[in-house]
Design a protein around this motif. Structure first.
Motif, PDB file in Angstrom:
ATOM      1  N   LEU A  69       5.865  47.234  85.937  1.00  0.00           N
ATOM      2  CA  LEU A  69       5.912  48.324  86.911  1.00  0.00           C
ATOM      3  C   LEU A  69       4.717  48.241  87.849  1.00  0.00           C
ATOM      4  O   LEU A  69       4.849  48.349  89.072  1.00  0.00           O
ATOM      5  N   ALA A  70       3.541  48.033  87.262  1.00  0.00           N
ATOM      6  CA  ALA A  70       2.320  47.930  88.065  1.00  0.00           C
ATOM      7  C   ALA A  70       2.393  46.750  89.027  1.00  0.00           C
ATOM      8  O   ALA A  70       1.939  46.838  90.174  1.00  0.00           O
ATOM      9  N   ASP A  71       2.996  45.637  88.554  1.00  0.00           N
ATOM     10  CA  ASP A  71       3.133  44.453  89.417  1.00  0.00           C
ATOM     11  C   ASP A  71       3.941  44.764  90.675  1.00  0.00           C
ATOM     12  O   ASP A  71       3.727  44.145  91.724  1.00  0.00           O
ATOM     13  N   GLN A  72       4.856  45.712  90.576  1.00  0.00           N
ATOM     14  CA  GLN A  72       5.690  46.090  91.714  1.00  0.00           C
ATOM     15  C   GLN A  72       5.111  47.264  92.499  1.00  0.00           C
ATOM     16  O   GLN A  72       5.741  47.770  93.426  1.00  0.00           O
ATOM     17  N   GLY A  73       3.931  47.712  92.107  1.00  0.00           N
ATOM     18  CA  GLY A  73       3.277  48.798  92.823  1.00  0.00           C
ATOM     19  C   GLY A  73       3.733  50.177  92.406  1.00  0.00           C
ATOM     20  O   GLY A  73       3.480  51.157  93.114  1.00  0.00           O
ATOM     21  N   TYR A  74       4.391  50.283  91.238  1.00  0.00           N
ATOM     22  CA  TYR A  74       4.825  51.592  90.738  1.00  0.00           C
ATOM     23  C   TYR A  74       3.792  52.055  89.708  1.00  0.00           C
ATOM     24  O   TYR A  74       3.796  51.617  88.565  1.00  0.00           O
ATOM     25  N   ILE A  75       2.882  52.936  90.128  1.00  0.00           N
ATOM     26  CA  ILE A  75       1.835  53.451  89.246  1.00  0.00           C
ATOM     27  C   ILE A  75       2.356  54.744  88.620  1.00  0.00           C
ATOM     28  O   ILE A  75       2.521  55.751  89.292  1.00  0.00           O
ATOM     29  N   HIS A  76       2.617  54.685  87.344  1.00  0.00           N
ATOM     30  CA  HIS A  76       3.391  55.754  86.709  1.00  0.00           C
ATOM     31  C   HIS A  76       2.514  56.790  86.010  1.00  0.00           C
ATOM     32  O   HIS A  76       1.425  56.503  85.521  1.00  0.00           O
ATOM     33  N   GLN A  77       3.054  57.984  85.976  1.00  0.00           N
ATOM     34  CA  GLN A  77       2.517  59.050  85.132  1.00  0.00           C
ATOM     35  C   GLN A  77       3.325  59.103  83.830  1.00  0.00           C
ATOM     36  O   GLN A  77       2.780  59.310  82.753  1.00  0.00           O
ATOM     37  N   ILE A  78       4.644  58.910  83.965  1.00  0.00           N
ATOM     38  CA  ILE A  78       5.548  58.815  82.816  1.00  0.00           C
ATOM     39  C   ILE A  78       6.373  57.546  82.994  1.00  0.00           C
ATOM     40  O   ILE A  78       6.794  57.216  84.104  1.00  0.00           O
ATOM     41  N   ALA A  79       6.618  56.823  81.894  1.00  0.00           N
ATOM     42  CA  ALA A  79       7.461  55.628  81.971  1.00  0.00           C
ATOM     43  C   ALA A  79       8.151  55.412  80.633  1.00  0.00           C
ATOM     44  O   ALA A  79       7.608  55.726  79.577  1.00  0.00           O
ATOM     45  N   ALA A  80       9.379  54.902  80.697  1.00  0.00           N
ATOM     46  CA  ALA A  80      10.137  54.586  79.487  1.00  0.00           C
ATOM     47  C   ALA A  80      11.052  53.413  79.792  1.00  0.00           C
ATOM     48  O   ALA A  80      11.517  53.253  80.925  1.00  0.00           O
ATOM     49  N   GLU A  81      11.301  52.595  78.784  1.00  0.00           N
ATOM     50  CA  GLU A  81      12.146  51.413  78.966  1.00  0.00           C
ATOM     51  C   GLU A  81      13.203  51.329  77.865  1.00  0.00           C
ATOM     52  O   GLU A  81      12.909  51.484  76.688  1.00  0.00           O
ATOM     53  N   ASN A  82      14.449  51.090  78.266  1.00  0.00           N
ATOM     54  CA  ASN A  82      15.529  50.730  77.351  1.00  0.00           C
ATOM     55  C   ASN A  82      15.957  49.301  77.646  1.00  0.00           C
ATOM     56  O   ASN A  82      16.047  48.908  78.811  1.00  0.00           O
ATOM     57  N   TYR A  83      16.228  48.533  76.605  1.00  0.00           N
ATOM     58  CA  TYR A  83      16.733  47.186  76.835  1.00  0.00           C
ATOM     59  C   TYR A  83      17.792  46.860  75.789  1.00  0.00           C
ATOM     60  O   TYR A  83      17.862  47.479  74.723  1.00  0.00           O
ATOM     61  N   LEU A  84      18.629  45.886  76.081  1.00  0.00           N
ATOM     62  CA  LEU A  84      19.613  45.388  75.116  1.00  0.00           C
ATOM     63  C   LEU A  84      20.220  44.104  75.652  1.00  0.00           C
ATOM     64  O   LEU A  84      20.043  43.744  76.817  1.00  0.00           O
ATOM     65  N   ARG A  85      20.910  43.417  74.770  1.00  0.00           N
ATOM     66  CA  ARG A  85      21.720  42.282  75.192  1.00  0.00           C
ATOM     67  C   ARG A  85      23.097  42.455  74.561  1.00  0.00           C
ATOM     68  O   ARG A  85      23.231  42.873  73.414  1.00  0.00           O
ATOM     69  N   ILE A  86      24.126  42.148  75.334  1.00  0.00           N
ATOM     70  CA  ILE A  86      25.500  42.313  74.881  1.00  0.00           C
ATOM     71  C   ILE A  86      26.132  40.926  74.773  1.00  0.00           C
ATOM     72  O   ILE A  86      26.252  40.224  75.774  1.00  0.00           O
ATOM     73  N   PRO A  87      26.520  40.500  73.581  1.00  0.00           N
ATOM     74  CA  PRO A  87      27.139  39.174  73.442  1.00  0.00           C
ATOM     75  C   PRO A  87      28.585  39.184  73.903  1.00  0.00           C
ATOM     76  O   PRO A  87      29.275  40.208  73.840  1.00  0.00           O
ATOM     77  N   ASN A  88      29.039  38.025  74.379  1.00  0.00           N
ATOM     78  CA  ASN A  88      30.443  37.850  74.750  1.00  0.00           C
ATOM     79  C   ASN A  88      30.945  38.973  75.638  1.00  0.00           C
ATOM     80  O   ASN A  88      31.988  39.573  75.386  1.00  0.00           O
ATOM     81  N   SER A  89      30.178  39.285  76.649  1.00  0.00           N
ATOM     82  CA  SER A  89      30.551  40.399  77.524  1.00  0.00           C
ATOM     83  C   SER A  89      30.259  40.037  78.962  1.00  0.00           C
ATOM     84  O   SER A  89      29.339  39.297  79.265  1.00  0.00           O
ATOM     85  N   GLY A  90      31.047  40.590  79.852  1.00  0.00           N
ATOM     86  CA  GLY A  90      30.703  40.505  81.255  1.00  0.00           C
ATOM     87  C   GLY A  90      29.644  41.548  81.559  1.00  0.00           C
ATOM     88  O   GLY A  90      29.046  42.144  80.668  1.00  0.00           O
ATOM     89  N   VAL A  91      29.388  41.757  82.838  1.00  0.00           N
ATOM     90  CA  VAL A  91      28.432  42.793  83.236  1.00  0.00           C
ATOM     91  C   VAL A  91      29.134  44.129  83.051  1.00  0.00           C
ATOM     92  O   VAL A  91      30.024  44.471  83.815  1.00  0.00           O
ATOM     93  N   ASP A  92      28.745  44.874  82.041  1.00  0.00           N
ATOM     94  CA  ASP A  92      29.504  46.048  81.612  1.00  0.00           C
ATOM     95  C   ASP A  92      28.570  47.245  81.457  1.00  0.00           C
ATOM     96  O   ASP A  92      28.110  47.550  80.356  1.00  0.00           O
ATOM     97  N   PRO A  93      28.263  47.953  82.559  1.00  0.00           N
ATOM     98  CA  PRO A  93      27.346  49.087  82.458  1.00  0.00           C
ATOM     99  C   PRO A  93      27.863  50.189  81.542  1.00  0.00           C
ATOM    100  O   PRO A  93      27.080  50.876  80.887  1.00  0.00           O
TER     101      PRO A  93
END
Length: 324
Positions: free
Chosen positions: A254-278
């Motif tokens: 975030l800092a690398d992109q110039g976003y200086i945060h007061q609050i921050a949270a991250e979710n991540y995952l990987r989906i096997p055998n899937s297309g781009v499926d939001p």
């Protein structure tokens, strides 16, 4: 490909077609119980309705006729395998109303999904995936609708000309054949289509927040850029989770992109055998308490999304923030 115009292409919400299909089950006027089937990715749902609202519905799944000592229907039933469901309506005096209804419950094959990679020299490597073991994939590349007489997918992927349109169905014995899936490799993950996926992820996120009585978050370009970078890093460093390949915490992106945060949270995952499926990504995040808490976090104002594919997985990052 690095998306550069996400914000300008995203700020207007877009509708998305739901992958759930509901079909009425015809019942005669004297049958008492009526029913409808809904096919989802995980199960077949059966919804029953009594002829008279004051009556009760009793049901069985072992082939026997239901009586007032059988299970009482109170909410939609979900089945992960094929069964025979019998349902009967009884009035307050224990009298059978109409006839016992027999419903043949089958599963429906999930619609095949695609992963496109290695678009080189006029060709594309396309993996056709399904979410249920034991299915056979039939496909065409001549714009015709595939049937069980079409070519069968052998191996993990196809190599086709980029301008071809691939159509595929999933077939499994005893199951209902899937809907037809279609893809044109040349159209995959362009800057515009990337924006469409992010747009849908934003819509689903704000729908979850609205349901919880929370204000919507707005898309932030810097968080999107950081999320795209983080998604690429997951391919190298997935097992270390929120730590970046260089050993620093994820917040440095975030800092690398110039976003200086007061609050921050991250979710991540990987989906096997899937297309781009939001939709699937949000479903998985919302089923996890810690990820759900991030989505429903109070005080955050901004969000960014990023994803990458590698031919096996689709990696997703969701970043929340509030500026300092």
């Amino acid at each position: 490909m690095r998306p550069k115009k996400i914000i300008s292409a995203i700020l207007t919400a877009a509708a998305v077609c739901c992958s759930v299909f509901t079909f009425p089950v015809t019942a005669s006027a004297a049958s008492g119980v009526s029913a409808s089937k809904t096919y989802t990715w995980e199960y077949t749902a059966i919804k029953l309705k009594a002829q008279n609202s004051a009556d009760k519905i009793y049901y069985t799944t072992d082939g026997t006729d239901p009586t007032t000592k059988s299970d009482v229907y109170t909410k939609t039933l979900g089945f992960r395998k094929a069964i025979t469901l019998k349902a009967a309506e009884y009035d307050k005096n224990g009298n059978l109303v109409g006839k016992i209804k027999t419903i043949d419950v089958k599963r429906k094959c999930p619609t095949p999904k695609f992963l496109v990679s290695d678009m080189l020299d006029g060709t594309a490597k396309v993996e056709i995936t399904d979410l249920e073991p034991g299915t056979t994939i039939y496909f065409t590349t001549n714009d015709k609708t595939p049937t069980e007489k079409s070519k069968v997918l052998e191996g993990a992927y196809l190599v086709v000309k980029k301008d071809k349109t691939i159509k595929a169905i999933a077939v499994k014995e005893g199951w209902i054949t899937s809907e037809v899936a279609s893809i044109s490799p040349l159209d995959q993950i362009s800057e515009d289509s990337y924006s469409d996926y992010v747009k849908e992820a934003l819509r689903l996120t704000n729908a979850a927040r609205k349901k919880a009585g929370l204000p919507e978050v707005k898309l932030n370009q810097k968080l999107c850029d950081a999320a795209y970078i983080r998604a690429g890093e997951l391919k190298q460093n997935y097992d270390n989770g929120h730590t970046r390949p260089n050993g620093t915490r994820w917040t440095t992106a975030l800092a690398d992109q110039g976003y200086i945060h007061q609050i921050a949270a991250e979710n991540y995952l990987r989906i096997p055998n899937s297309g781009v499926d939001p939709e699937r990504a949000m479903e998985l995040w919302m089923s996890s308490q810690i990820h759900k808490e991030n989505i429903l976090r109070e005080g955050v104002e901004d969000v960014g999304f990023g994803f990458v594919q590698d031919g096996i997985y689709c990696y997703w990052i969701q970043l929340f923030g509030k500026l300092m």
